[in-house]
Write a protein that holds these residues in place. Structure first.
Motif, PDB file in Angstrom:
ATOM      1  N   UNK A  25      -3.880   3.654   9.643  1.00  0.00           N
ATOM      2  CA  UNK A  25      -4.881   3.773  10.710  1.00  0.00           C
ATOM      3  C   UNK A  25      -5.013   5.227  11.150  1.00  0.00           C
ATOM      4  N   UNK A  26      -3.882   5.916  11.296  1.00  0.00           N
ATOM      5  CA  UNK A  26      -3.912   7.338  11.667  1.00  0.00           C
ATOM      6  C   UNK A  26      -4.730   8.146  10.665  1.00  0.00           C
ATOM      7  N   UNK A  27      -4.482   7.922   9.375  1.00  0.00           N
ATOM      8  CA  UNK A  27      -5.189   8.672   8.349  1.00  0.00           C
ATOM      9  C   UNK A  27      -6.679   8.342   8.341  1.00  0.00           C
ATOM     10  N   UNK A  28      -7.019   7.064   8.509  1.00  0.00           N
ATOM     11  CA  UNK A  28      -8.431   6.673   8.513  1.00  0.00           C
ATOM     12  C   UNK A  28      -9.163   7.317   9.685  1.00  0.00           C
ATOM     13  N   UNK A  55      -5.069   6.364  -2.263  1.00  0.00           N
ATOM     14  CA  UNK A  55      -4.274   5.505  -3.142  1.00  0.00           C
ATOM     15  C   UNK A  55      -4.214   4.081  -2.613  1.00  0.00           C
ATOM     16  N   UNK A  56      -4.054   3.933  -1.293  1.00  0.00           N
ATOM     17  CA  UNK A  56      -3.998   2.601  -0.699  1.00  0.00           C
ATOM     18  C   UNK A  56      -5.310   1.860  -0.917  1.00  0.00           C
ATOM     19  N   UNK A  57      -6.406   2.549  -0.679  1.00  0.00           N
ATOM     20  CA  UNK A  57      -7.718   1.903  -0.832  1.00  0.00           C
ATOM     21  C   UNK A  57      -7.994   1.525  -2.277  1.00  0.00           C
ATOM     22  N   UNK A  89       0.789  -1.232   0.000  1.00  0.00           N
ATOM     23  CA  UNK A  89       0.000   0.000   0.000  1.00  0.00           C
ATOM     24  C   UNK A  89       0.821   1.282   0.000  1.00  0.00           C
ATOM     25  N   UNK A  90       2.120   1.185   0.174  1.00  0.00           N
ATOM     26  CA  UNK A  90       2.951   2.376   0.099  1.00  0.00           C
ATOM     27  C   UNK A  90       2.971   3.213   1.355  1.00  0.00           C
ATOM     28  N   UNK A  91       2.399   2.706   2.439  1.00  0.00           N
ATOM     29  CA  UNK A  91       2.472   3.373   3.736  1.00  0.00           C
ATOM     30  C   UNK A  91       2.324   2.311   4.811  1.00  0.00           C
ATOM     31  N   UNK A  92       2.813   2.624   6.014  1.00  0.00           N
ATOM     32  CA  UNK A  92       2.767   1.648   7.093  1.00  0.00           C
ATOM     33  C   UNK A  92       1.343   1.469   7.594  1.00  0.00           C
TER      34      UNK A  92
END
Length: 279
Positions: A45-48, A113-115, A37-40
């Motif tokens: 979780x922080x972004x969500x 982007x991850x989603x 996903x390109x991020x940890x």
């Protein structure tokens, strides 16, 4: 895993619990998530949680900043305010009063982007139903111009319908698209925000107009989950379902009715129905 996180944002989503759900060791799970996903996972979780918090700040005036901060996983409003300002360049209270939406959109680029990588919805012909729709009188607030400023129009729309006593539980909410989602020029973006009502619409400058969503046959596609971007569903109706159906589109834009809303429900529980008017 992304679906599991979305369903459990209020719980303790530590690495031990998540790696167990994924059936990986902590090391391999963290490495695989980041590579995919390109991020940890921690950043995701922080972004969500921050996305949900920012929606509540912008659109839910009755909720306190302290409650929003605690639900986002912070120990108190001060820690939440520091993190919020670092990410969006505004304090939570300033964002609530006058959100700057461009930094907000940029901040959630990695989340979107991850989603989009592995959470694409797929549709089949059997997902589409034909429905005879009654005409619906509506009050309309038009958004014309850069979609980056749509959030401000939504805020004004929510404030107006609250003042008018037109709650989503009693008065349906519609979006009517009068342009592509990404026109060649952002200034050409065009969307109507509508609320169904039989009341006479009082003049309100250029903000509110009376109109109608016409009745007739419609192809209806129900979308459950993240309903921020309904373009893939609309393209399926136009490109896949319509040619195979033998039907012909009517001269009225595609539109949706929003049946449940994020953040009142979790993103995976949001529901919208997309209507393609037919002759």
């Amino acid at each position: 895993m992304l679906d599991h996180i979305d369903r459990h944002l209020d719980r303790d989503l530590d690495l031990d619990a998540l790696s167990s759900v994924a059936a990986y060791s902590k090391y391999h799970f963290h490495r695989q998530f980041t590579a995919t996903f390109g991020l940890s996972v921690h950043r995701y979780i922080q972004l969500a949680r921050m996305k949900r918090a920012s929606y509540r700040l912008a659109y839910r005036d009755a909720e306190s900043v302290t409650d929003i901060a605690m639900d986002a996983g912070y120990d108190g409003p001060d820690a939440f305010a520091r993190a919020f300002r670092q990410r969006f360049g505004q304090s939570p209270s300033s964002f609530r009063k006058s959100p700057d939406w461009e930094p907000w959109l940029a901040a959630f680029g990695p989340l979107d982007n991850a989603r989009s990588k592995l959470m694409q919805k797929t549709f089949t012909i059997d997902d589409v139903t034909i429905r005879e729709v009654a005409p619906t009188p509506v009050a309309i607030m038009e958004h014309r111009g850069d979609p980056a400023t749509l959030g401000a129009t939504i805020q004004r729309f929510i404030a107006w319908r609250q003042a008018a006593g037109l709650h989503p539980r009693t008065n349906p909410t519609f979006n009517v698209w009068r342009s592509e989602r990404r026109p060649a020029s952002p200034a050409d973006y065009s969307l109507d925000l509508c609320v169904g009502t039989n009341r006479p619409i009082e003049p309100n400058g250029d903000e509110i107009k009376a109109g109608e969503i016409p009745g007739g046959r419609c192809a209806v596609l129900r979308i459950v989950g993240n309903t921020d971007n309904l373009e893939p569903a609309a393209l399926f109706l136009y490109r896949n379902w319509l040619p195979a159906s033998g039907d012909e589109a009517r001269d009225f834009p595609i539109y949706c009715q929003r049946l449940s809303f994020f953040p009142e429900v979790s993103e995976h529980e949001a529901v919208a129905e997309l209507f393609l008017p037919l002759k």
